[in-house]
Scaffold this motif. Sequence first.
Motif, PDB file in Angstrom:
ATOM      1  N   ASP A 193       0.835  -1.211   0.000  1.00  0.00           N
ATOM      2  CA  ASP A 193       0.000   0.000   0.000  1.00  0.00           C
ATOM      3  C   ASP A 193       0.867   1.258   0.000  1.00  0.00           C
ATOM      4  OD1 ASP A 193      -2.322  -1.463  -0.027  1.00  0.00           O
ATOM      5  OD2 ASP A 193      -2.587  -1.445   2.152  1.00  0.00           O
ATOM      6  N   ARG A 194       1.959   1.224   0.781  1.00  0.00           N
ATOM      7  CA  ARG A 194       2.861   2.380   0.798  1.00  0.00           C
ATOM      8  C   ARG A 194       3.492   2.597  -0.578  1.00  0.00           C
ATOM      9  NH1 ARG A 194       4.292   0.319   5.945  1.00  0.00           N
ATOM     10  NH2 ARG A 194       6.046  -0.809   5.014  1.00  0.00           N
ATOM     11  N   GLN A 195       3.949   1.491  -1.194  1.00  0.00           N
ATOM     12  CA  GLN A 195       4.557   1.608  -2.515  1.00  0.00           C
ATOM     13  C   GLN A 195       3.541   2.071  -3.549  1.00  0.00           C
ATOM     14  OE1 GLN A 195       6.412  -2.140  -3.421  1.00  0.00           O
ATOM     15  NE2 GLN A 195       8.270  -1.634  -2.284  1.00  0.00           N
ATOM     16  N   ARG A 196       2.300   1.575  -3.423  1.00  0.00           N
ATOM     17  CA  ARG A 196       1.258   1.985  -4.364  1.00  0.00           C
ATOM     18  C   ARG A 196       0.966   3.477  -4.233  1.00  0.00           C
ATOM     19  NH1 ARG A 196      -4.597  -0.280  -3.281  1.00  0.00           N
ATOM     20  NH2 ARG A 196      -4.251   1.141  -1.550  1.00  0.00           N
ATOM     21  N   ASN A 197       0.863   3.942  -2.983  1.00  0.00           N
ATOM     22  CA  ASN A 197       0.610   5.374  -2.780  1.00  0.00           C
ATOM     23  C   ASN A 197       1.759   6.217  -3.314  1.00  0.00           C
ATOM     24  OD1 ASN A 197      -1.813   4.782  -1.533  1.00  0.00           O
ATOM     25  ND2 ASN A 197      -0.935   4.759   0.523  1.00  0.00           N
ATOM     26  N   LEU A 198       2.988   5.710  -3.114  1.00  0.00           N
ATOM     27  CA  LEU A 198       4.154   6.405  -3.644  1.00  0.00           C
ATOM     28  C   LEU A 198       4.127   6.416  -5.165  1.00  0.00           C
ATOM     29  CD1 LEU A 198       6.333   7.006  -1.272  1.00  0.00           C
ATOM     30  CD2 LEU A 198       7.899   6.101  -2.946  1.00  0.00           C
ATOM     31  N   LEU A 199       3.740   5.270  -5.721  1.00  0.00           N
ATOM     32  CA  LEU A 199       3.649   5.142  -7.172  1.00  0.00           C
ATOM     33  C   LEU A 199       2.636   6.133  -7.734  1.00  0.00           C
ATOM     34  CD1 LEU A 199       4.482   3.418  -9.688  1.00  0.00           C
ATOM     35  CD2 LEU A 199       2.523   1.987  -9.192  1.00  0.00           C
ATOM     36  N   LEU A 200       1.460   6.202  -7.096  1.00  0.00           N
ATOM     37  CA  LEU A 200       0.424   7.134  -7.550  1.00  0.00           C
ATOM     38  C   LEU A 200       0.894   8.579  -7.415  1.00  0.00           C
ATOM     39  CD1 LEU A 200      -2.739   5.418  -6.006  1.00  0.00           C
ATOM     40  CD2 LEU A 200      -2.048   5.448  -8.403  1.00  0.00           C
ATOM     41  N   SER A 201       1.616   8.863  -6.318  1.00  0.00           N
ATOM     42  CA  SER A 201       2.137  10.212  -6.129  1.00  0.00           C
ATOM     43  C   SER A 201       3.127  10.577  -7.229  1.00  0.00           C
ATOM     44  CB  SER A 201       2.807  10.307  -4.752  1.00  0.00           C
ATOM     45  OG  SER A 201       3.440  11.545  -4.591  1.00  0.00           O
ATOM     46  N   ASP A 202       4.023   9.626  -7.569  1.00  0.00           N
ATOM     47  CA  ASP A 202       5.006   9.889  -8.615  1.00  0.00           C
ATOM     48  C   ASP A 202       4.343  10.028  -9.980  1.00  0.00           C
ATOM     49  OD1 ASP A 202       7.312  10.042  -7.099  1.00  0.00           O
ATOM     50  OD2 ASP A 202       7.585   7.887  -7.079  1.00  0.00           O
ATOM     51  N   ILE A 203       3.319   9.193 -10.214  1.00  0.00           N
ATOM     52  CA  ILE A 203       2.596   9.295 -11.484  1.00  0.00           C
ATOM     53  C   ILE A 203       1.961  10.681 -11.613  1.00  0.00           C
ATOM     54  CG2 ILE A 203       0.593   8.452 -12.773  1.00  0.00           C
ATOM     55  CD1 ILE A 203       1.169   5.692 -11.577  1.00  0.00           C
ATOM     56  N   ALA A 204       1.306  11.102 -10.514  1.00  0.00           N
ATOM     57  CA  ALA A 204       0.669  12.422 -10.533  1.00  0.00           C
ATOM     58  C   ALA A 204       1.698  13.521 -10.782  1.00  0.00           C
ATOM     59  CB  ALA A 204      -0.049  12.661  -9.209  1.00  0.00           C
ATOM     60  N   HIS A 205       2.870  13.388 -10.155  1.00  0.00           N
ATOM     61  CA  HIS A 205       3.930  14.393 -10.335  1.00  0.00           C
ATOM     62  C   HIS A 205       4.414  14.424 -11.775  1.00  0.00           C
ATOM     63  CE1 HIS A 205       8.063  15.910 -10.341  1.00  0.00           C
ATOM     64  NE2 HIS A 205       7.726  16.635  -9.285  1.00  0.00           N
ATOM     65  N   ASP A 206       4.652  13.218 -12.338  1.00  0.00           N
ATOM     66  CA  ASP A 206       5.224  13.155 -13.683  1.00  0.00           C
ATOM     67  C   ASP A 206       4.228  13.550 -14.774  1.00  0.00           C
ATOM     68  OD1 ASP A 206       7.430  12.255 -12.377  1.00  0.00           O
ATOM     69  OD2 ASP A 206       7.773  10.532 -13.680  1.00  0.00           O
TER      70      ASP A 206
END
Length: 391
Positions: free
Chosen positions: A162-175
């Motif tokens: 879940d932490r990695q997924r949230n990080l992934l979503l955050s990075d996707i949103a940033h990029d």
Amino acid sequence: MKSLKWFLIQRFILIMLFVYVTEELLSLAYRYLVAPFLTEIMHVGGLSLVTQDGSLMLLALQMLLLSLAPLLPERVSSWVIRGIGKNLEGGLYLAIDSPALAGIEDPKTIGLYRLAVIFIFLGLFFLTLLPYLVAAYWYYRAVSVKVKELLQKDKERKANYDRQRNLLLSDIAHDIKTPITTVVGYARVLADGVVEDEAKKTEYLQAIYAKSMRVDELISVLFEYVKLDSDGFILHKERADLGELLRENIALLYADMEENGMELTISIPEEKYPYEVDKIQFGRAITNILTNAVKYNPQGTAIAVSLQEEYQQYQQYVIRIADNGTPIEDALAAHIFDPFARGDKARSTKGGNGLGLSISSKIIAMHGGKLQLERQCADGYAKAFCISLPL
């Protein structure tokens, strides 16, 4: 699941060994302690169940009918239970054959003797069952602890996921947000007619196109990453020559290497290196590593690609992609194969998406291999990505 299977097998073997040893010890104790006590001190010659009419067969039949009675219709069942119950009342008693009872007429003495013998035999019966009861409880406790441990690990893995997924979503949103912001800004300026110079309009339109392609590239790579984890995704493996597959993927990026003034050294033997691979997916893994070498290193970097068969702990093929370019920092090296793992400088200047190496690692793992980062190269290179494929 594999670890749980071996854990259960090991515990089962240990418990069976425990039961066997305990039974042997109890057998010795009965042979040398209990049996002499019963025969020499208690003078027990035999112990048996006796019916009033002497027919154990009739008793067994009655008890069988009594156990099957609930399956019959209600009225018939109650009649059978009532009738057999009356026949069994006082119809069974314990007969003890012992010379110690000869000549004794006192019913209390005979009763106490029989009670003592019964308790001894009940104790023996309990001791006989004790190893199985202990083994069952031991197995239950071991399995319960192991299952609890696995559930805890699964819970931790889920929390980490879940932490990695949230990080992934955050990075996707940033990029995605950065190019989208540019597209929206330029599109608004063009729509409001603020820019009248045709050359400027063309520049803005080209910027909109470039940023749109950047978003499209990110979504495509993200799709590839998600697809590898999706249910139903399978590799379409076929027997292929790893050397030829490497040459084909190097050729795809050779022009980019020349454009950046990079020196390429290829060390791939002419002999064939057959392996079961999905040529498309494995080629993508190789291309991602080579693309990183081109994108994240300065011009003039030397790149070396090699393939060889090694015999260390076991026989394996080793593909090594090394370069003498920019070293990888400790902080990035620790999680370089995680999604969106890349330096902030690369995020802002190189246009990378941080998923390439993660995809490569997944694909190689699905082929039974392992992708590792080598940071201390003996041949003068700054770093190397090594793919190990066991035979």
